[in-house]
Design an enzyme around this catalytic site. Structure first.
Site, PDB file in Angstrom:
ATOM      1  CE  LYS A  50      -2.473 -20.310  19.507  1.00 30.52           C
ATOM      2  NZ  LYS A  50      -1.889 -18.999  19.821  1.00 30.52           N
ATOM      3  CB  ALA A  66       4.539 -19.466  21.565  1.00 27.85           C
ATOM      4  CG  ASP A  67      -1.931 -18.852  23.462  1.00 24.57           C
ATOM      5  OD1 ASP A  67      -2.403 -18.524  22.356  1.00 24.57           O
ATOM      6  OD2 ASP A  67      -2.415 -18.464  24.544  1.00 24.57           O
ATOM      7  CB  THR A  68       1.434 -14.732  25.513  1.00 25.04           C
ATOM      8  OG1 THR A  68       2.679 -15.096  24.900  1.00 25.04           O
ATOM      9  CG2 THR A  68       1.710 -13.867  26.726  1.00 25.04           C
ATOM     10  N   GLY A 103       3.216 -20.463  26.932  1.00 30.86           N
ATOM     11  CA  GLY A 103       3.460 -21.866  26.652  1.00 30.86           C
ATOM     12  C   GLY A 103       4.202 -21.956  25.331  1.00 30.86           C
TER      13      GLY A 103
END
Length: 188
Positions: A50, A66-68, A103
């Site tokens: 991203k 960010a990525d969850t 992340g």
């Protein structure tokens, strides 16, 4: 700063540490896990992809992405889009411990990418059929990793939490602030 996320939760969390992005540019990337990819690896990879996607079009900007990802063992739970997916997630989480990974990637104008992956451990109580149906009816699960959102009514399901609450919401504030302080962008 450019926030590479359309999540209103991430914008709200950033505001808590005094950060207001100049622009919000959610990138379009393929978020499907790769074969044999673990939840932690997926969260790290997606946040980096991203950030890089937005950095390509904004080379002079500071980019935060960010990525969850919610994982039960090696299994990656989806971002629930249907009631059936949400029910499956809740059935798997009921009475069990799971891990939430976020992340975080900070892209710098010089092309460097600073990254962190933060892990929190969450245990749900055993859910009754009535609790599951009430939660499904709320619609809060839609588009959420693991089929729930801790900052709303599903917080009542949480029996145990170890780690960062803001990580489970979608952005670990301590680690994000440390990244920003480390480059001198956020004051101590």
């Amino acid at each position: 700063m450019v926030l590479a996320s359309g999540s209103p939760r991430r914008r709200d969390l950033l505001a808590r540490i005094g950060v207001v992005p100049a622009r919000i540019l959610p990138p379009e990337i393929d978020e499907r896990p790769r074969p044999q990819e673990l939840p932690r690896q997926l969260a790290g990879r997606l946040s980096q992809e991203k950030a890089r996607a937005v950095m390509a079009g904004e080379p002079q900007a500071l980019v935060l992405a960010a990525d969850t990802v919610v994982g039960v063992g090696r299994r990656i739970l989806p971002k629930a889009e249907t009631e059936a997916q949400a029910r499956d997630c809740l059935a798997l989480l009921s009475g069990r411990r799971h891990r939430v990974y976020t992340g975080v990637a900070l892209g710098l104008p010089d092309g460097r990418l600073l990254t962190r992956v933060v892990e929190s451990v969450v245990t749900f109580q055993r859910l009754t059929a009535a609790q599951v149906e009430a939660y499904i009816a709320s619609g809060e699960w839609r588009g959420k990793a693991g089929g729930y959102t801790i900052q709303e009514s599903a917080e009542a399901f949480v029996r145990f939490l170890s780690g960062s609450h803001s990580n489970v919401v979608g952005l670990p504030l301590h680690e994000t602030a440390q990244l920003l302080r480390g480059i001198g962008w956020l004051r101590p």
